[in-house]
Design an enzyme around this catalytic site. Structure first.
Site, mmCIF file in Angstrom:
data_model
loop_
_atom_site.group_PDB
_atom_site.id
_atom_site.type_symbol
_atom_site.label_atom_id
_atom_site.label_comp_id
_atom_site.label_asym_id
_atom_site.label_seq_id
_atom_site.Cartn_x
_atom_site.Cartn_y
_atom_site.Cartn_z
ATOM 1 N N HIS A 77 31.394 -33.653 5.178
ATOM 2 C CA HIS A 77 32.519 -33.633 6.121
ATOM 3 C C HIS A 77 33.579 -32.622 5.668
ATOM 4 O O HIS A 77 34.114 -31.863 6.482
ATOM 5 C CB HIS A 77 33.116 -35.047 6.219
ATOM 6 C CG HIS A 77 34.241 -35.188 7.168
ATOM 7 N ND1 HIS A 77 34.101 -34.987 8.529
ATOM 8 C CD2 HIS A 77 35.541 -35.514 6.957
ATOM 9 C CE1 HIS A 77 35.270 -35.189 9.114
ATOM 10 N NE2 HIS A 77 36.160 -35.503 8.182
ATOM 11 N N GLN A 79 33.055 -29.963 3.856
ATOM 12 C CA GLN A 79 32.490 -28.636 4.090
ATOM 13 C C GLN A 79 32.629 -28.243 5.561
ATOM 14 O O GLN A 79 32.933 -27.093 5.872
ATOM 15 C CB GLN A 79 31.023 -28.602 3.658
ATOM 16 C CG GLN A 79 30.821 -28.795 2.170
ATOM 17 C CD GLN A 79 31.538 -27.747 1.358
ATOM 18 O OE1 GLN A 79 32.591 -27.998 0.785
ATOM 19 N NE2 GLN A 79 31.013 -26.557 1.322
ATOM 20 N N ASP A 80 32.393 -29.187 6.450
ATOM 21 C CA ASP A 80 32.576 -28.929 7.891
ATOM 22 C C ASP A 80 34.012 -28.531 8.193
ATOM 23 O O ASP A 80 34.264 -27.629 8.996
ATOM 24 C CB ASP A 80 32.212 -30.163 8.723
ATOM 25 C CG ASP A 80 30.721 -30.384 8.846
ATOM 26 O OD1 ASP A 80 29.958 -29.451 8.546
ATOM 27 O OD2 ASP A 80 30.329 -31.494 9.250
ATOM 28 N N HIS A 81 34.961 -29.202 7.549
ATOM 29 C CA HIS A 81 36.372 -28.885 7.772
ATOM 30 C C HIS A 81 36.690 -27.455 7.345
ATOM 31 O O HIS A 81 37.398 -26.733 8.057
ATOM 32 C CB HIS A 81 37.285 -29.873 7.032
ATOM 33 C CG HIS A 81 37.651 -31.053 7.851
ATOM 34 N ND1 HIS A 81 38.691 -31.046 8.738
ATOM 35 C CD2 HIS A 81 37.112 -32.285 7.931
ATOM 36 C CE1 HIS A 81 38.783 -32.219 9.324
ATOM 37 N NE2 HIS A 81 37.822 -32.993 8.848
#
Length: 105
Positions: A77, A79-81
């Site tokens: 999560h 990393q997605d941000h």
């Protein structure tokens, strides 16, 4: 193993979230033709992205040195941000340039 990994992960999420929010504020200022403020907000967003990237790099370097990082949904999560914040900032920068060109005409 990196201590307090959850705290570190939340720091990544926080820094990236601030960067993305500032980039969108920059776009709002550009829509109002306040390009000086828009540029200032993008620079501020960059400082948050730099910090998020630094934290991420520290984790990568630790793993490259043999310190295993547990892969968790929370880490994914984070990393997605980072990725969405970078992408939003890049796209918004291009949109602001378009607003500037339109304002010149």
């Amino acid at each position: 193993m990196i201590e307090n990994m959850e705290i570190i992960i939340f720091e990544i999420i926080s820094q990236a979230g601030m960067a993305k929010g500032l980039a969108y504020k920059a776009l709002e200022e550009a829509e109002k033709s306040d390009f000086k403020k828009a540029d200032q907000l993008l620079k501020e967003a960059d400082s948050y992205l730099t910090e998020a990237h630094k934290i991420q790099t520290d984790i990568i370097q630790a793993e490259a040195s043999g310190e295993r990082t547990e892969l968790s949904l929370l880490f994914v999560h984070a990393q997605d941000h980072i990725m969405t914040a970078i992408e939003a900032r890049t796209l918004i920068e291009h949109m602001i340039r378009m607003y500037k060109k339109m304002a010149e005409k």
